[in-house]
Every structure is written in C-alpha cells, then in structure tokens.
Motif scaffolding. Sequence first.
Motif, PDB file in Angstrom:
ATOM      1  N   GLU A  87      17.824  44.072  -6.588  1.00 44.89           N
ATOM      2  CA  GLU A  87      18.070  45.440  -6.112  1.00 44.89           C
ATOM      3  C   GLU A  87      19.430  45.537  -5.424  1.00 44.89           C
ATOM      4  O   GLU A  87      20.173  46.485  -5.634  1.00 44.89           O
ATOM      5  CB  GLU A  87      16.984  45.867  -5.125  1.00 44.89           C
ATOM      6  N   PHE A  88      19.737  44.560  -4.599  1.00 46.21           N
ATOM      7  CA  PHE A  88      20.985  44.602  -3.856  1.00 46.21           C
ATOM      8  C   PHE A  88      22.189  44.471  -4.785  1.00 46.21           C
ATOM      9  O   PHE A  88      23.166  45.202  -4.658  1.00 46.21           O
ATOM     10  CB  PHE A  88      21.013  43.498  -2.799  1.00 46.21           C
ATOM     11  N   CYS A  89      22.114  43.536  -5.736  1.00 48.46           N
ATOM     12  CA  CYS A  89      23.256  43.288  -6.617  1.00 48.46           C
ATOM     13  C   CYS A  89      23.462  44.410  -7.625  1.00 48.46           C
ATOM     14  O   CYS A  89      24.589  44.852  -7.847  1.00 48.46           O
ATOM     15  CB  CYS A  89      23.085  41.959  -7.348  1.00 48.46           C
ATOM     16  N   TYR A  90      22.381  44.877  -8.243  1.00 48.66           N
ATOM     17  CA  TYR A  90      22.535  45.908  -9.266  1.00 48.66           C
ATOM     18  C   TYR A  90      22.673  47.303  -8.661  1.00 48.66           C
ATOM     19  O   TYR A  90      23.392  48.142  -9.171  1.00 48.66           O
ATOM     20  CB  TYR A  90      21.362  45.888 -10.247  1.00 48.66           C
ATOM     21  N   GLY A  91      21.992  47.560  -7.579  1.00 54.70           N
ATOM     22  CA  GLY A  91      22.041  48.888  -6.969  1.00 54.70           C
ATOM     23  C   GLY A  91      23.326  49.165  -6.229  1.00 54.70           C
ATOM     24  O   GLY A  91      23.812  50.288  -6.186  1.00 54.70           O
ATOM     25  N   MET A  96      28.051  45.327   0.711  1.00 57.21           N
ATOM     26  CA  MET A  96      27.338  45.811   1.888  1.00 57.21           C
ATOM     27  C   MET A  96      27.881  47.164   2.343  1.00 57.21           C
ATOM     28  O   MET A  96      27.125  47.999   2.830  1.00 57.21           O
ATOM     29  CB  MET A  96      27.451  44.777   3.006  1.00 57.21           C
ATOM     30  N   THR A  97      29.167  47.394   2.187  1.00 61.67           N
ATOM     31  CA  THR A  97      29.767  48.667   2.603  1.00 61.67           C
ATOM     32  C   THR A  97      29.183  49.820   1.800  1.00 61.67           C
ATOM     33  O   THR A  97      28.841  50.861   2.363  1.00 61.67           O
ATOM     34  CB  THR A  97      31.297  48.615   2.412  1.00 61.67           C
ATOM     35  N   VAL A  98      29.050  49.628   0.486  1.00 61.54           N
ATOM     36  CA  VAL A  98      28.469  50.666  -0.365  1.00 61.54           C
ATOM     37  C   VAL A  98      27.034  50.936   0.071  1.00 61.54           C
ATOM     38  O   VAL A  98      26.615  52.089   0.200  1.00 61.54           O
ATOM     39  CB  VAL A  98      28.517  50.236  -1.857  1.00 61.54           C
ATOM     40  N   TYR A  99      26.284  49.883   0.326  1.00 61.54           N
ATOM     41  CA  TYR A  99      24.893  50.041   0.751  1.00 61.54           C
ATOM     42  C   TYR A  99      24.802  50.802   2.077  1.00 61.54           C
ATOM     43  O   TYR A  99      23.982  51.706   2.223  1.00 61.54           O
ATOM     44  CB  TYR A  99      24.222  48.666   0.870  1.00 61.54           C
TER      45      TYR A  99
END
Length: 154
Positions: A87-91, A96-99
């Motif tokens: 989820e973290f890599c594809y999403g 981390m900034t985008v998240y």
Amino acid sequence: MSRRISDNEEPLPPLTIHHVIDHENGSNASSDQQSKEGRIRTIREDGERRVESLRQSVDFICASMRAHGHMQINQLLTSTRHMTMREFCYGNGADMTVYLNEQTQKRQRMDSSALLKKSVKKEQQDTIATQEEISNQKRYKTRSSVLYSQKEHV
C-alpha cells in the motif's frame, strides 16, 4: 584478551597447524610431540576465543540494529504503521511527503465535512425549536381564546 586491529594495520594471516609444527629434527621426539600438542591446543583455544568474540560482536550489532529499527517504526504515524509495504509503495510511490500531504488533505476534508454536519444539525435543532415555539404559541392562543370565550358566555 585479543587486541583489536586498527584501520591502518594489516590483519595477521589465519593460524594453521603448519605455522606451529616444524619438521622433527631434534633427538627428543616425545618432548617435541608434547610441545606440538601444546601449541595446537593454544591455537584451538585462541580460535575459540576469536569465534566467541565475533559471535558477541554480531549479537551486539543485531540488537543495536533491531533497537534502531523499532525506534524508527515508533516515529511513524499510527496510520502509516498499519499500512502494508505494498500500500505504501504503490499508493504513495514510497514517498513519505506525498503520504503526509494526502493525509493532511483528507483531514481537512473531514474537518470541513464535520463542520458542515454540525451546522446542518444546528439548523435542524433551531428549526425544531422554532416549530415547537410556534406550536406552543398556537396552543396558548387556543387556550386563551377558549378561556376568553367561556368568560363571555358566563
């Protein structure tokens, strides 16, 4: 105790039995044999000490890395910790900034929708209160008009 090798110092070659055992040239073979066995024992003990020292170093490094990893995980947001790596890599492209920007926008939308819901609820409560006041006034008017009309008939 074994001494540490500094960065600019070359390590010693590994000890083998060939370094210790010489060709038998002396007349006293039994004392040479005892001497060789003592040297072999010394080499084995030194090897065991080195292996144990390496194991302790590896254990310490592993514990240190494990603690560092736990510390980094605990610094993450709770919502991030519950995500899978997929989820973290594809999403978010593993950024981390985008998240964090997505989470901020999501929170702002939730806050604005919560404010909207509160204002709608407040309007509904005000409408209900106004309707109750109107019905109370109508009841009061009806009662007072009935009472007034009764006084006239008496």
